[in-house]
Design a protein around this motif. Structure first.
Motif, PDB file in Angstrom:
ATOM      1  N   SER A 107      20.521 -20.277 -27.028  1.00  0.00           N
ATOM      2  CA  SER A 107      20.242 -20.198 -25.646  1.00  0.00           C
ATOM      3  C   SER A 107      21.040 -19.752 -24.477  1.00  0.00           C
ATOM      4  N   SER A 108      22.151 -18.841 -24.948  1.00  0.00           N
ATOM      5  CA  SER A 108      23.062 -18.496 -24.026  1.00  0.00           C
ATOM      6  C   SER A 108      22.286 -17.099 -23.338  1.00  0.00           C
ATOM      7  N   GLU A 109      21.301 -16.452 -23.951  1.00  0.00           N
ATOM      8  CA  GLU A 109      20.560 -15.347 -23.907  1.00  0.00           C
ATOM      9  C   GLU A 109      19.038 -15.746 -23.569  1.00  0.00           C
ATOM     10  N   LYS A 110      18.850 -17.085 -23.213  1.00  0.00           N
ATOM     11  CA  LYS A 110      17.481 -17.392 -23.198  1.00  0.00           C
ATOM     12  C   LYS A 110      16.992 -16.880 -21.700  1.00  0.00           C
ATOM     13  N   LYS A 111      15.830 -17.033 -21.300  1.00  0.00           N
ATOM     14  CA  LYS A 111      15.146 -16.846 -20.137  1.00  0.00           C
ATOM     15  C   LYS A 111      15.892 -17.310 -18.760  1.00  0.00           C
ATOM     16  N   ASP A 160       7.705 -24.760 -22.003  1.00  0.00           N
ATOM     17  CA  ASP A 160       7.301 -24.061 -23.102  1.00  0.00           C
ATOM     18  C   ASP A 160       8.590 -24.034 -24.215  1.00  0.00           C
ATOM     19  N   TYR A 161       9.771 -24.109 -23.642  1.00  0.00           N
ATOM     20  CA  TYR A 161      10.906 -24.240 -24.578  1.00  0.00           C
ATOM     21  C   TYR A 161      10.998 -25.505 -25.074  1.00  0.00           C
ATOM     22  N   TRP A 162      10.962 -26.507 -24.468  1.00  0.00           N
ATOM     23  CA  TRP A 162      11.037 -27.935 -25.007  1.00  0.00           C
ATOM     24  C   TRP A 162       9.915 -28.172 -25.962  1.00  0.00           C
ATOM     25  N   TYR A 213      18.438 -25.231 -20.894  1.00  0.00           N
ATOM     26  CA  TYR A 213      18.268 -24.669 -22.004  1.00  0.00           C
ATOM     27  C   TYR A 213      19.059 -25.456 -23.137  1.00  0.00           C
ATOM     28  N   LEU A 214      20.370 -25.460 -22.741  1.00  0.00           N
ATOM     29  CA  LEU A 214      21.391 -25.712 -23.655  1.00  0.00           C
ATOM     30  C   LEU A 214      21.274 -27.257 -23.774  1.00  0.00           C
ATOM     31  N   ALA A 236      19.547 -31.901 -27.410  1.00  0.00           N
ATOM     32  CA  ALA A 236      18.944 -33.262 -27.559  1.00  0.00           C
ATOM     33  C   ALA A 236      18.121 -32.981 -28.708  1.00  0.00           C
ATOM     34  N   MET A 237      17.357 -31.579 -29.065  1.00  0.00           N
ATOM     35  CA  MET A 237      16.675 -31.502 -30.177  1.00  0.00           C
ATOM     36  C   MET A 237      17.625 -31.594 -31.482  1.00  0.00           C
ATOM     37  N   ALA A 238      18.926 -31.307 -31.424  1.00  0.00           N
ATOM     38  CA  ALA A 238      19.605 -31.377 -32.467  1.00  0.00           C
ATOM     39  C   ALA A 238      20.056 -32.503 -32.835  1.00  0.00           C
TER      40      ALA A 238
END
Length: 216
Positions: free
Chosen positions: A18-22, A36-38, A78-79, A84-86
């Motif tokens: 996520s550090s280099e995400k959109k 979309d990322y979610w 994003y982080l 949350a997903m993890a």
């Protein structure tokens, strides 16, 4: 006094993915990219939380609020999704766990600060700590009895007695919910599911759906 420490939240360590995400253009927020990322992470992790269909005005407003809290750092959005997903706890089937819950002003910083991170390897899942539960009223929420029924059914306990003990416990929780609120639809629906599977009858629990006609 601030409700949470901006330093702790906005300085939280980010995973590489996520550090280099959109990143949004200056002055713009790519709401569609966040949705979309979610959904991408949801599908990748088989999350128990629901996918997003619409990015409503309320959801956009929540994103703007969280960006303001983190001084415009879009990577924190994003982080939070990654965390949350993890989280085993947030994906344990709680009815309240959702995108909207993650993005609230109250719980967003808690997610970023690791309150719901896994404390041990997945092989030994641990419930949320008592201290965290004390701070988090939502932690008292329970999955529906239908979800618990499916979990218990697929766990294949060592004996019928062990399985029935699990069923009896979750049934009791929903009966207590109905005592507090006789119009609690999720509890009624779940108990109806148990009735239709013959579990209530086998356990000798005297409860019947209001509009069920016995078929001989």
């Amino acid at each position: 006094m601030q409700s949470f420490s901006e330093k702790n939240v906005c300085a939280a360590e980010e995973p590489q993915k996520s550090s280099e995400k959109k990143k949004s253009k200056k002055g713009e927020i790519d709401y569609a990219a966040i949705k979309d990322y979610w959904n991408e992470q949801h599908d990748k992790t088989n999350s128990a939380m629901r996918r997003l269909t619409l990015m409503t005005d309320n959801r956009k407003e929540a994103i703007r609020g969280r960006l303001k809290d983190c001084k415009g750092d879009i990577s924190k959005i994003y982080l939070a999704i990654d965390k949350a997903m993890a989280s085993d706890y947030l994906n344990a089937g709680h009815s309240w766990a959702s995108y909207d819950w993650v993005m609230t002003r109250k719980y967003f910083p808690k997610v970023l600060e690791g309150n719901y991170d896994n404390t041990k390897p997945a092989a030994s899942q641990q419930p949320q700590s008592a201290a965290a539960k004390a701070q988090d009223p939502a932690a008292t929420a329970r999955p529906s009895i239908g979800e618990l029924y499916e979990q218990a059914k697929h766990q294949q306990p060592a004996s019928q007695q062990s399985q029935d003990s699990k069923f009896r416990w979750v049934i009791q929780q929903n009966l207590e919910d109905l005592k507090k609120n006789p119009n609690n639809k999720p509890a009624k629906d779940s108990l109806t599911r148990y009735y239709e599977h013959g579990v209530l009858q086998r356990l000798g629990i005297d409860w019947k759906p209001e509009k069920i006609t016995d078929v001989t």
